[in-house]
Scaffold this motif. Structure first.
Motif, mmCIF file in Angstrom:
data_model
loop_
_atom_site.group_PDB
_atom_site.id
_atom_site.type_symbol
_atom_site.label_atom_id
_atom_site.label_comp_id
_atom_site.label_asym_id
_atom_site.label_seq_id
_atom_site.Cartn_x
_atom_site.Cartn_y
_atom_site.Cartn_z
ATOM 1 N N MET A 60 17.203 -81.604 -0.381
ATOM 2 C CA MET A 60 17.470 -81.419 -1.801
ATOM 3 C C MET A 60 18.911 -81.831 -2.141
ATOM 4 S SD MET A 60 15.730 -80.621 -4.338
ATOM 5 C CE MET A 60 14.709 -79.314 -4.880
ATOM 6 N N ARG A 61 19.841 -81.522 -1.251
ATOM 7 C CA ARG A 61 21.233 -81.875 -1.496
ATOM 8 C C ARG A 61 21.409 -83.393 -1.610
ATOM 9 N NH1 ARG A 61 26.072 -78.936 1.435
ATOM 10 N NH2 ARG A 61 27.569 -79.403 -0.183
ATOM 11 N N VAL A 62 20.682 -84.127 -0.791
ATOM 12 C CA VAL A 62 20.762 -85.586 -0.832
ATOM 13 C C VAL A 62 20.257 -86.102 -2.173
ATOM 14 C CG1 VAL A 62 19.879 -87.709 0.217
ATOM 15 C CG2 VAL A 62 20.570 -85.801 1.672
ATOM 16 N N LEU A 63 19.177 -85.535 -2.670
ATOM 17 C CA LEU A 63 18.645 -85.957 -3.972
ATOM 18 C C LEU A 63 19.638 -85.679 -5.093
ATOM 19 C CD1 LEU A 63 14.895 -84.878 -3.759
ATOM 20 C CD2 LEU A 63 15.838 -87.192 -3.715
ATOM 21 N N ARG A 64 20.280 -84.500 -5.059
ATOM 22 C CA ARG A 64 21.291 -84.184 -6.089
ATOM 23 C C ARG A 64 22.454 -85.162 -6.013
ATOM 24 N NH1 ARG A 64 20.313 -78.609 -4.649
ATOM 25 N NH2 ARG A 64 22.157 -78.742 -3.331
ATOM 26 N N SER A 65 22.870 -85.482 -4.801
ATOM 27 C CA SER A 65 23.974 -86.423 -4.613
ATOM 28 C C SER A 65 23.605 -87.809 -5.148
ATOM 29 C CB SER A 65 24.326 -86.498 -3.130
ATOM 30 O OG SER A 65 25.383 -87.392 -2.917
ATOM 31 N N LEU A 66 22.403 -88.259 -4.853
ATOM 32 C CA LEU A 66 21.951 -89.552 -5.382
ATOM 33 C C LEU A 66 21.821 -89.526 -6.897
ATOM 34 C CD1 LEU A 66 19.272 -90.670 -2.770
ATOM 35 C CD2 LEU A 66 21.424 -91.818 -3.312
ATOM 36 N N GLY A 67 21.266 -88.437 -7.421
ATOM 37 C CA GLY A 67 21.163 -88.304 -8.872
ATOM 38 C C GLY A 67 22.518 -88.375 -9.539
ATOM 39 N N ASN A 68 23.501 -87.724 -8.937
ATOM 40 C CA ASN A 68 24.853 -87.762 -9.481
ATOM 41 C C ASN A 68 25.440 -89.167 -9.379
ATOM 42 O OD1 ASN A 68 27.226 -86.483 -10.613
ATOM 43 N ND2 ASN A 68 28.130 -86.713 -8.589
ATOM 44 N N LYS A 69 25.230 -89.814 -8.249
ATOM 45 C CA LYS A 69 25.766 -91.159 -8.043
ATOM 46 C C LYS A 69 25.276 -92.135 -9.107
ATOM 47 C CE LYS A 69 26.022 -94.830 -4.633
ATOM 48 N NZ LYS A 69 25.730 -95.237 -3.261
ATOM 49 N N PHE A 70 24.021 -91.986 -9.523
ATOM 50 C CA PHE A 70 23.447 -92.901 -10.509
ATOM 51 C C PHE A 70 23.518 -92.370 -11.947
ATOM 52 C CE2 PHE A 70 21.343 -94.224 -6.538
ATOM 53 C CZ PHE A 70 21.795 -95.535 -6.523
ATOM 54 N N GLY A 71 24.232 -91.257 -12.159
ATOM 55 C CA GLY A 71 24.400 -90.732 -13.509
ATOM 56 C C GLY A 71 23.180 -90.020 -14.054
ATOM 57 N N LEU A 72 22.281 -89.565 -13.170
ATOM 58 C CA LEU A 72 21.060 -88.899 -13.601
ATOM 59 C C LEU A 72 21.120 -87.381 -13.427
ATOM 60 C CD1 LEU A 72 18.524 -91.407 -12.024
ATOM 61 C CD2 LEU A 72 19.314 -91.306 -14.401
ATOM 62 N N ALA A 73 22.191 -86.889 -12.862
ATOM 63 C CA ALA A 73 22.315 -85.453 -12.591
ATOM 64 C C ALA A 73 22.692 -84.688 -13.864
ATOM 65 C CB ALA A 73 23.374 -85.209 -11.522
ATOM 66 N N TRP A 74 22.263 -83.433 -13.906
ATOM 67 C CA TRP A 74 22.603 -82.543 -15.011
ATOM 68 C C TRP A 74 23.804 -81.692 -14.633
ATOM 69 C CZ3 TRP A 74 20.906 -82.578 -19.874
ATOM 70 C CH2 TRP A 74 19.763 -83.332 -20.147
ATOM 71 N N TRP A 75 24.750 -81.575 -15.544
ATOM 72 C CA TRP A 75 25.972 -80.795 -15.369
ATOM 73 C C TRP A 75 26.171 -79.898 -16.585
ATOM 74 C CZ3 TRP A 75 29.361 -81.047 -11.239
ATOM 75 C CH2 TRP A 75 29.145 -82.081 -10.332
ATOM 76 N N ALA A 76 26.860 -78.789 -16.364
ATOM 77 C CA ALA A 76 27.310 -77.955 -17.472
ATOM 78 C C ALA A 76 28.831 -78.005 -17.487
ATOM 79 C CB ALA A 76 26.834 -76.514 -17.306
ATOM 80 N N VAL A 77 29.386 -78.157 -18.664
ATOM 81 C CA VAL A 77 30.827 -78.072 -18.860
ATOM 82 C C VAL A 77 31.070 -76.722 -19.513
ATOM 83 C CG1 VAL A 77 32.836 -79.122 -19.938
ATOM 84 C CG2 VAL A 77 30.929 -80.562 -19.206
ATOM 85 N N VAL A 78 31.788 -75.840 -18.821
ATOM 86 C CA VAL A 78 32.029 -74.477 -19.295
ATOM 87 C C VAL A 78 33.521 -74.296 -19.498
ATOM 88 C CG1 VAL A 78 31.730 -72.031 -18.795
ATOM 89 C CG2 VAL A 78 30.009 -73.666 -18.000
ATOM 90 N N GLU A 79 33.910 -73.875 -20.695
ATOM 91 C CA GLU A 79 35.325 -73.693 -21.021
ATOM 92 C C GLU A 79 35.636 -72.215 -21.224
ATOM 93 O OE1 GLU A 79 35.933 -77.878 -23.389
ATOM 94 O OE2 GLU A 79 35.185 -76.158 -24.493
#
Length: 73
Positions: A1-20
């Motif tokens: 699963m970690r590899v998939l998240r890393s690949l998703g992030n590499k290609f700009g497909l990962a979901w992120w939250a920006v929390v301030e």
């Protein structure tokens, strides 16, 4: 699963939250996640942890992108 998240992030497909937070004034990047749904499920726990530590979140948004270090600004 970690590899998939890393690949998703590499290609700009990962979901992120920006929390301030206001005190101290910090921006946290929380992710990466493969789906928006998985991010939504984990986000409330992350924000609860910040509140417990004395830094209640004042704003957050979810986006799909590629992110590198630093994850805390």
């Amino acid at each position: 699963m970690r590899v998939l998240r890393s690949l998703g992030n590499k290609f700009g497909l990962a979901w992120w939250a920006v929390v301030e937070t206001r005190e101290p004034k910090v921006t946290y990047w929380f992710g990466p996640f493969l789906t928006r749904n998985s991010l939504e499920r984990k986000l409330s726990s992350f924000m609860d942890d910040l509140s417990f530590e004395g830094s209640p979140p004042v704003n957050h948004r979810m986006l799909r992108c590629r992110r590198r270090e630093p994850l805390t600004l």
